[in-house]
Design a protein around this motif. Sequence first.
Motif, PDB file in Angstrom:
ATOM      1  N   TRP A 273       0.807  -1.219   0.000  1.00  0.00           N
ATOM      2  CA  TRP A 273       0.000   0.000   0.000  1.00  0.00           C
ATOM      3  C   TRP A 273       0.840   1.269   0.000  1.00  0.00           C
ATOM      4  CZ3 TRP A 273      -0.015   3.368   4.290  1.00  0.00           C
ATOM      5  CH2 TRP A 273       0.683   2.897   5.414  1.00  0.00           C
ATOM      6  N   ARG A 274       2.138   1.129   0.251  1.00  0.00           N
ATOM      7  CA  ARG A 274       3.036   2.292   0.229  1.00  0.00           C
ATOM      8  C   ARG A 274       3.705   2.495  -1.127  1.00  0.00           C
ATOM      9  NH1 ARG A 274       4.560   4.248   5.180  1.00  0.00           N
ATOM     10  NH2 ARG A 274       5.126   6.052   3.912  1.00  0.00           N
ATOM     11  N   LEU A 275       3.452   1.593  -2.091  1.00  0.00           N
ATOM     12  CA  LEU A 275       4.164   1.647  -3.367  1.00  0.00           C
ATOM     13  C   LEU A 275       4.042   3.004  -4.047  1.00  0.00           C
ATOM     14  CD1 LEU A 275       5.718   0.373  -5.737  1.00  0.00           C
ATOM     15  CD2 LEU A 275       3.525  -0.487  -6.600  1.00  0.00           C
ATOM     16  N   PHE A 276       2.819   3.511  -4.178  1.00  0.00           N
ATOM     17  CA  PHE A 276       2.647   4.766  -4.916  1.00  0.00           C
ATOM     18  C   PHE A 276       3.191   5.958  -4.135  1.00  0.00           C
ATOM     19  CE2 PHE A 276       0.490   2.289  -7.897  1.00  0.00           C
ATOM     20  CZ  PHE A 276       0.268   3.053  -9.040  1.00  0.00           C
ATOM     21  N   ASP A 277       3.173   5.900  -2.820  1.00  0.00           N
ATOM     22  CA  ASP A 277       3.816   6.956  -2.036  1.00  0.00           C
ATOM     23  C   ASP A 277       5.319   6.985  -2.305  1.00  0.00           C
ATOM     24  OD1 ASP A 277       1.399   7.630  -0.874  1.00  0.00           O
ATOM     25  OD2 ASP A 277       1.730   6.390   0.903  1.00  0.00           O
ATOM     26  N   CYS A 278       5.920   5.801  -2.357  1.00  0.00           N
ATOM     27  CA  CYS A 278       7.363   5.715  -2.617  1.00  0.00           C
ATOM     28  C   CYS A 278       7.696   6.219  -4.015  1.00  0.00           C
ATOM     29  CB  CYS A 278       7.837   4.275  -2.446  1.00  0.00           C
ATOM     30  SG  CYS A 278       7.762   3.659  -0.754  1.00  0.00           S
ATOM     31  N   LEU A 279       6.909   5.806  -4.990  1.00  0.00           N
ATOM     32  CA  LEU A 279       7.138   6.258  -6.361  1.00  0.00           C
ATOM     33  C   LEU A 279       6.948   7.765  -6.471  1.00  0.00           C
ATOM     34  CD1 LEU A 279       5.333   3.445  -8.400  1.00  0.00           C
ATOM     35  CD2 LEU A 279       7.782   3.662  -7.928  1.00  0.00           C
ATOM     36  N   ALA A 280       5.901   8.285  -5.833  1.00  0.00           N
ATOM     37  CA  ALA A 280       5.642   9.726  -5.894  1.00  0.00           C
ATOM     38  C   ALA A 280       6.809  10.524  -5.318  1.00  0.00           C
ATOM     39  CB  ALA A 280       4.349  10.054  -5.147  1.00  0.00           C
ATOM     40  N   ALA A 281       7.348  10.058  -4.192  1.00  0.00           N
ATOM     41  CA  ALA A 281       8.467  10.769  -3.569  1.00  0.00           C
ATOM     42  C   ALA A 281       9.679  10.811  -4.488  1.00  0.00           C
ATOM     43  CB  ALA A 281       8.824  10.102  -2.242  1.00  0.00           C
ATOM     44  N   LEU A 282       9.942   9.708  -5.176  1.00  0.00           N
ATOM     45  CA  LEU A 282      11.094   9.658  -6.075  1.00  0.00           C
ATOM     46  C   LEU A 282      10.856  10.480  -7.332  1.00  0.00           C
ATOM     47  CD1 LEU A 282      11.957   5.913  -5.557  1.00  0.00           C
ATOM     48  CD2 LEU A 282      13.469   7.840  -5.027  1.00  0.00           C
ATOM     49  N   ILE A 283       9.649  10.439  -7.848  1.00  0.00           N
ATOM     50  CA  ILE A 283       9.324  11.233  -9.037  1.00  0.00           C
ATOM     51  C   ILE A 283       9.417  12.717  -8.726  1.00  0.00           C
ATOM     52  CG2 ILE A 283       7.436  11.852 -10.602  1.00  0.00           C
ATOM     53  CD1 ILE A 283       6.598   8.827 -10.401  1.00  0.00           C
ATOM     54  N   GLU A 284       8.880  13.115  -7.588  1.00  0.00           N
ATOM     55  CA  GLU A 284       8.927  14.526  -7.196  1.00  0.00           C
ATOM     56  C   GLU A 284      10.362  15.000  -6.967  1.00  0.00           C
ATOM     57  OE1 GLU A 284       6.411  14.650  -3.802  1.00  0.00           O
ATOM     58  OE2 GLU A 284       4.585  14.255  -4.974  1.00  0.00           O
ATOM     59  N   ALA A 285      11.246  14.079  -6.586  1.00  0.00           N
ATOM     60  CA  ALA A 285      12.653  14.427  -6.366  1.00  0.00           C
ATOM     61  C   ALA A 285      13.477  14.362  -7.648  1.00  0.00           C
ATOM     62  CB  ALA A 285      13.260  13.504  -5.316  1.00  0.00           C
ATOM     63  N   GLY A 286      12.822  14.044  -8.779  1.00  0.00           N
ATOM     64  CA  GLY A 286      13.517  14.065 -10.058  1.00  0.00           C
ATOM     65  C   GLY A 286      14.167  12.762 -10.477  1.00  0.00           C
ATOM     66  N   HIS A 287      13.689  11.635  -9.931  1.00  0.00           N
ATOM     67  CA  HIS A 287      14.325  10.353 -10.220  1.00  0.00           C
ATOM     68  C   HIS A 287      13.440   9.404 -11.029  1.00  0.00           C
ATOM     69  CE1 HIS A 287      17.608  11.482  -7.627  1.00  0.00           C
ATOM     70  NE2 HIS A 287      16.761  11.732  -6.640  1.00  0.00           N
ATOM     71  N   ALA A 288      12.518   9.931 -11.801  1.00  0.00           N
ATOM     72  CA  ALA A 288      11.597   9.086 -12.569  1.00  0.00           C
ATOM     73  C   ALA A 288      12.326   8.167 -13.531  1.00  0.00           C
ATOM     74  CB  ALA A 288      10.594   9.962 -13.327  1.00  0.00           C
ATOM     75  N   GLU A 289      13.457   8.619 -14.085  1.00  0.00           N
ATOM     76  CA  GLU A 289      14.177   7.826 -15.084  1.00  0.00           C
ATOM     77  C   GLU A 289      14.920   6.628 -14.487  1.00  0.00           C
ATOM     78  OE1 GLU A 289      16.726  10.361 -17.306  1.00  0.00           O
ATOM     79  OE2 GLU A 289      15.069  11.395 -18.327  1.00  0.00           O
ATOM     80  N   GLN A 290      14.873   6.467 -13.180  1.00  0.00           N
ATOM     81  CA  GLN A 290      15.579   5.348 -12.536  1.00  0.00           C
ATOM     82  C   GLN A 290      14.640   4.268 -12.017  1.00  0.00           C
ATOM     83  OE1 GLN A 290      17.845   8.858 -10.533  1.00  0.00           O
ATOM     84  NE2 GLN A 290      18.702   6.979  -9.672  1.00  0.00           N
TER      85      GLN A 290
END
Length: 291
Positions: free
Chosen positions: A217-234
């Motif tokens: 249930w935390r998956l999208f929170d984790c992804l959102a945090a990384l995307i917002e920090a500029g790491h979507a390409e990883q």
Amino acid sequence: MNVVRTVLGDIPPEELGICDAHDHLFLRTPALPGQELDDAAAALVEVQRYAALGGQSIVQWTPHGMGRQWDRLVEISRATGVHIVAATGLHQARHYASLEDIWDRLADVFIAELSWAGMIKVAGDFHGLGDHARHTMAAAAQAHRATGAPIGVHLEGGTGGHEVLDLLCGRLEVPVDRVILGHLNRTPDMRMHRDLARSGAFLAFDGPSEANHATDWRLFDCLAALIEAGHAEQLLLGGDTTTAAARSRPGMSYLIRELQPRLEREFGLAAQIFIGNPAMAFAADWLISAK
């Protein structure tokens, strides 16, 4: 040439298409007695379901000595048209009855298998690295230098990422963009994830699955945090089915049926995470020819 090495040969990265970046079609370990993934017919059905929804490739992280069934992978890939990337490498010691016959020549074994395997899989320990992990990672680094293959790392419980990077990319000098850190969803520590992402490594998240439902249930929170920090390409996503009981519960098709549209609705990045990022993570300038 920068290509992805599949069980049917090398392909341009752009042909990989929609990718399940971490899964298992076949797996056998004494750590999970009676839970073997060894049914070729069931594996074929699973891949057919995945392909029917638009799935185009699967990266199977099952390493040396754990029932990879390379010939079956070839048959399934030919029958379905789905690209399959196989792995060499070693898991933790508990997954083997004995490693005595190859322990002193691991790098040579990995290099030989990289004529048809497309990645090296190694494993850390819970919040650290023991002697087995260090020896295996040293061999993986040697095999990487000889072949160019990417290295995927099982992080036990999602922990030990910094220790892995310190060893592989520090002392052993593997380029950090050739390293994929797996199972980060199992410890949904978003500050740690962002710190690891700043290194430049690829970050793999698995599931959902019965085994990891406590943190799914935390998956999208984790992804959102990384995307917002500029790491979507990883970012990479995979199903990581490891037992017969877990197959199709929810199975690799869930990635496309449920996660892909949610990613697009919430972030507009489904194509990048399922297509663009795997094409970068699993492509290599190979130094040895495919078999």
